[in-house]
Design a protein around this motif. Sequence first.
Motif, PDB file in Angstrom:
ATOM      1  N   SER A 291     -37.356  -5.928  13.121  1.00 31.90           N
ATOM      2  CA  SER A 291     -36.874  -7.298  12.966  1.00 31.90           C
ATOM      3  C   SER A 291     -37.980  -8.176  12.402  1.00 31.90           C
ATOM      4  CB  SER A 291     -36.437  -7.867  14.315  1.00 31.90           C
ATOM      5  OG  SER A 291     -35.368  -7.119  14.842  1.00 31.90           O
ATOM      6  N   PRO A 292     -37.619  -9.146  11.568  1.00 35.47           N
ATOM      7  CA  PRO A 292     -38.636 -10.081  11.069  1.00 35.47           C
ATOM      8  C   PRO A 292     -39.285 -10.851  12.220  1.00 35.47           C
ATOM      9  CG  PRO A 292     -36.601 -10.268   9.799  1.00 35.47           C
ATOM     10  CD  PRO A 292     -36.304  -9.393  10.978  1.00 35.47           C
ATOM     11  N   GLU A 293     -40.572 -11.143  12.088  1.00 39.08           N
ATOM     12  CA  GLU A 293     -41.291 -11.847  13.151  1.00 39.08           C
ATOM     13  C   GLU A 293     -40.626 -13.169  13.501  1.00 39.08           C
ATOM     14  OE1 GLU A 293     -45.494 -12.222  12.533  1.00 39.08           O
ATOM     15  OE2 GLU A 293     -45.764 -10.062  12.393  1.00 39.08           O
ATOM     16  N   ALA A 294     -40.092 -13.872  12.520  1.00 39.15           N
ATOM     17  CA  ALA A 294     -39.438 -15.156  12.786  1.00 39.15           C
ATOM     18  C   ALA A 294     -38.235 -14.976  13.711  1.00 39.15           C
ATOM     19  CB  ALA A 294     -39.013 -15.818  11.480  1.00 39.15           C
ATOM     20  N   ASP A 295     -37.503 -13.883  13.545  1.00 45.19           N
ATOM     21  CA  ASP A 295     -36.363 -13.608  14.429  1.00 45.19           C
ATOM     22  C   ASP A 295     -36.828 -13.318  15.849  1.00 45.19           C
ATOM     23  OD1 ASP A 295     -34.697 -13.949  12.254  1.00 45.19           O
ATOM     24  OD2 ASP A 295     -34.243 -11.810  12.021  1.00 45.19           O
ATOM     25  N   VAL A 296     -37.887 -12.545  15.969  1.00 49.87           N
ATOM     26  CA  VAL A 296     -38.434 -12.235  17.297  1.00 49.87           C
ATOM     27  C   VAL A 296     -38.931 -13.515  17.957  1.00 49.87           C
ATOM     28  CG1 VAL A 296     -40.227 -10.972  18.545  1.00 49.87           C
ATOM     29  CG2 VAL A 296     -39.017  -9.870  16.651  1.00 49.87           C
ATOM     30  N   ALA A 297     -39.642 -14.337  17.211  1.00 50.86           N
ATOM     31  CA  ALA A 297     -40.204 -15.576  17.758  1.00 50.86           C
ATOM     32  C   ALA A 297     -39.126 -16.584  18.137  1.00 50.86           C
ATOM     33  CB  ALA A 297     -41.168 -16.193  16.749  1.00 50.86           C
ATOM     34  N   SER A 298     -37.935 -16.444  17.588  1.00 49.44           N
ATOM     35  CA  SER A 298     -36.873 -17.407  17.885  1.00 49.44           C
ATOM     36  C   SER A 298     -36.038 -17.016  19.105  1.00 49.44           C
ATOM     37  CB  SER A 298     -35.966 -17.580  16.663  1.00 49.44           C
ATOM     38  OG  SER A 298     -35.197 -16.419  16.444  1.00 49.44           O
ATOM     39  N   LEU A 299     -36.377 -15.915  19.765  1.00 51.47           N
ATOM     40  CA  LEU A 299     -35.628 -15.535  20.967  1.00 51.47           C
ATOM     41  C   LEU A 299     -35.743 -16.673  21.987  1.00 51.47           C
ATOM     42  CD1 LEU A 299     -36.633 -11.796  21.307  1.00 51.47           C
ATOM     43  CD2 LEU A 299     -34.394 -12.705  20.675  1.00 51.47           C
ATOM     44  N   PRO A 300     -34.613 -17.190  22.490  1.00 48.72           N
ATOM     45  CA  PRO A 300     -34.661 -18.374  23.352  1.00 48.72           C
ATOM     46  C   PRO A 300     -34.837 -18.072  24.842  1.00 48.72           C
ATOM     47  CG  PRO A 300     -32.394 -17.856  22.852  1.00 48.72           C
ATOM     48  CD  PRO A 300     -33.242 -16.844  22.104  1.00 48.72           C
ATOM     49  N   HIS A 301     -34.837 -16.809  25.225  1.00 48.59           N
ATOM     50  CA  HIS A 301     -34.844 -16.468  26.647  1.00 48.59           C
ATOM     51  C   HIS A 301     -36.130 -15.759  27.038  1.00 48.59           C
ATOM     52  CE1 HIS A 301     -30.635 -17.496  26.612  1.00 48.59           C
ATOM     53  NE2 HIS A 301     -30.453 -16.662  25.601  1.00 48.59           N
ATOM     54  N   GLU A 302     -36.505 -15.923  28.311  1.00 47.10           N
ATOM     55  CA  GLU A 302     -37.619 -15.143  28.837  1.00 47.10           C
ATOM     56  C   GLU A 302     -37.255 -13.667  28.664  1.00 47.10           C
ATOM     57  OE1 GLU A 302     -38.718 -16.257  32.780  1.00 47.10           O
ATOM     58  OE2 GLU A 302     -38.856 -18.363  32.264  1.00 47.10           O
ATOM     59  N   THR A 303     -38.261 -12.866  28.340  1.00 43.18           N
ATOM     60  CA  THR A 303     -37.994 -11.481  27.975  1.00 43.18           C
ATOM     61  C   THR A 303     -38.999 -10.544  28.634  1.00 43.18           C
ATOM     62  OG1 THR A 303     -37.207 -12.243  25.823  1.00 43.18           O
ATOM     63  CG2 THR A 303     -37.763  -9.915  26.012  1.00 43.18           C
ATOM     64  N   PRO A 304     -38.530  -9.534  29.384  1.00 40.21           N
ATOM     65  CA  PRO A 304     -39.468  -8.528  29.877  1.00 40.21           C
ATOM     66  C   PRO A 304     -39.742  -7.505  28.773  1.00 40.21           C
ATOM     67  CG  PRO A 304     -37.279  -8.030  30.681  1.00 40.21           C
ATOM     68  CD  PRO A 304     -37.179  -9.305  29.876  1.00 40.21           C
ATOM     69  N   ILE A 305     -40.997  -7.182  28.583  1.00 39.78           N
ATOM     70  CA  ILE A 305     -41.394  -6.145  27.632  1.00 39.78           C
ATOM     71  C   ILE A 305     -41.954  -5.008  28.477  1.00 39.78           C
ATOM     72  CG2 ILE A 305     -42.918  -5.557  25.720  1.00 39.78           C
ATOM     73  CD1 ILE A 305     -42.904  -8.580  25.006  1.00 39.78           C
ATOM     74  N   ILE A 306     -41.292  -3.869  28.460  1.00 38.24           N
ATOM     75  CA  ILE A 306     -41.652  -2.751  29.335  1.00 38.24           C
ATOM     76  C   ILE A 306     -42.153  -1.605  28.467  1.00 38.24           C
ATOM     77  CG2 ILE A 306     -40.807  -1.184  31.107  1.00 38.24           C
ATOM     78  CD1 ILE A 306     -38.633  -3.335  31.701  1.00 38.24           C
ATOM     79  N   TYR A 307     -43.319  -1.092  28.809  1.00 39.88           N
ATOM     80  CA  TYR A 307     -44.004  -0.132  27.940  1.00 39.88           C
ATOM     81  C   TYR A 307     -44.612   1.008  28.744  1.00 39.88           C
ATOM     82  CZ  TYR A 307     -47.447   1.557  24.534  1.00 39.88           C
ATOM     83  OH  TYR A 307     -48.187   2.330  23.690  1.00 39.88           O
ATOM     84  N   GLY A 308     -44.423   2.215  28.278  1.00 42.14           N
ATOM     85  CA  GLY A 308     -45.098   3.378  28.842  1.00 42.14           C
ATOM     86  C   GLY A 308     -46.357   3.665  28.037  1.00 42.14           C
ATOM     87  N   ARG A 309     -47.488   3.750  28.686  1.00 38.64           N
ATOM     88  CA  ARG A 309     -48.769   3.916  27.980  1.00 38.64           C
ATOM     89  C   ARG A 309     -48.842   5.175  27.131  1.00 38.64           C
ATOM     90  NH1 ARG A 309     -52.497   2.374  33.002  1.00 38.64           N
ATOM     91  NH2 ARG A 309     -51.744   0.236  33.255  1.00 38.64           N
ATOM     92  N   ASN A 310     -48.029   6.172  27.438  1.00 34.97           N
ATOM     93  CA  ASN A 310     -48.032   7.403  26.654  1.00 34.97           C
ATOM     94  C   ASN A 310     -46.949   7.402  25.577  1.00 34.97           C
ATOM     95  OD1 ASN A 310     -50.134   8.372  28.227  1.00 34.97           O
ATOM     96  ND2 ASN A 310     -48.756   9.331  29.690  1.00 34.97           N
ATOM     97  N   ASP A 311     -46.377   6.240  25.292  1.00 35.42           N
ATOM     98  CA  ASP A 311     -45.332   6.124  24.278  1.00 35.42           C
ATOM     99  C   ASP A 311     -45.915   6.485  22.919  1.00 35.42           C
ATOM    100  OD1 ASP A 311     -43.370   5.286  22.443  1.00 35.42           O
ATOM    101  OD2 ASP A 311     -42.746   3.644  23.751  1.00 35.42           O
ATOM    102  N   GLN A 312     -45.287   7.423  22.237  1.00 32.82           N
ATOM    103  CA  GLN A 312     -45.756   7.832  20.918  1.00 32.82           C
ATOM    104  C   GLN A 312     -44.849   7.301  19.816  1.00 32.82           C
ATOM    105  OE1 GLN A 312     -47.155  11.795  20.612  1.00 32.82           O
ATOM    106  NE2 GLN A 312     -48.260  11.622  22.537  1.00 32.82           N
TER     107      GLN A 312
END
Length: 79
Positions: free
Chosen positions: A2-23
Amino acid sequence: ASPEADVASLPHETPIIYGRNDQAILLSTLLKFLHLIPGSQLHDFGRCGHATQIDFGTFARLVSDFLAEAQPNQPPALD
């Protein structure tokens, strides 16, 4: 993807969940999302890959707690 502008326009709080071994997704990408999305929260888990919802047992609790903290008396935005 997604374009950065679209990501930055998200109006809601957002959890970002990441596994450290994600390849599949780099941590640097998620750190960029953390910077772009106001009210986002980064949660990263060791010994976990791309499928955090399967690999890590506390995923459901993390999402449930995040949703429970949402303001229940506000109707969702219909934009």
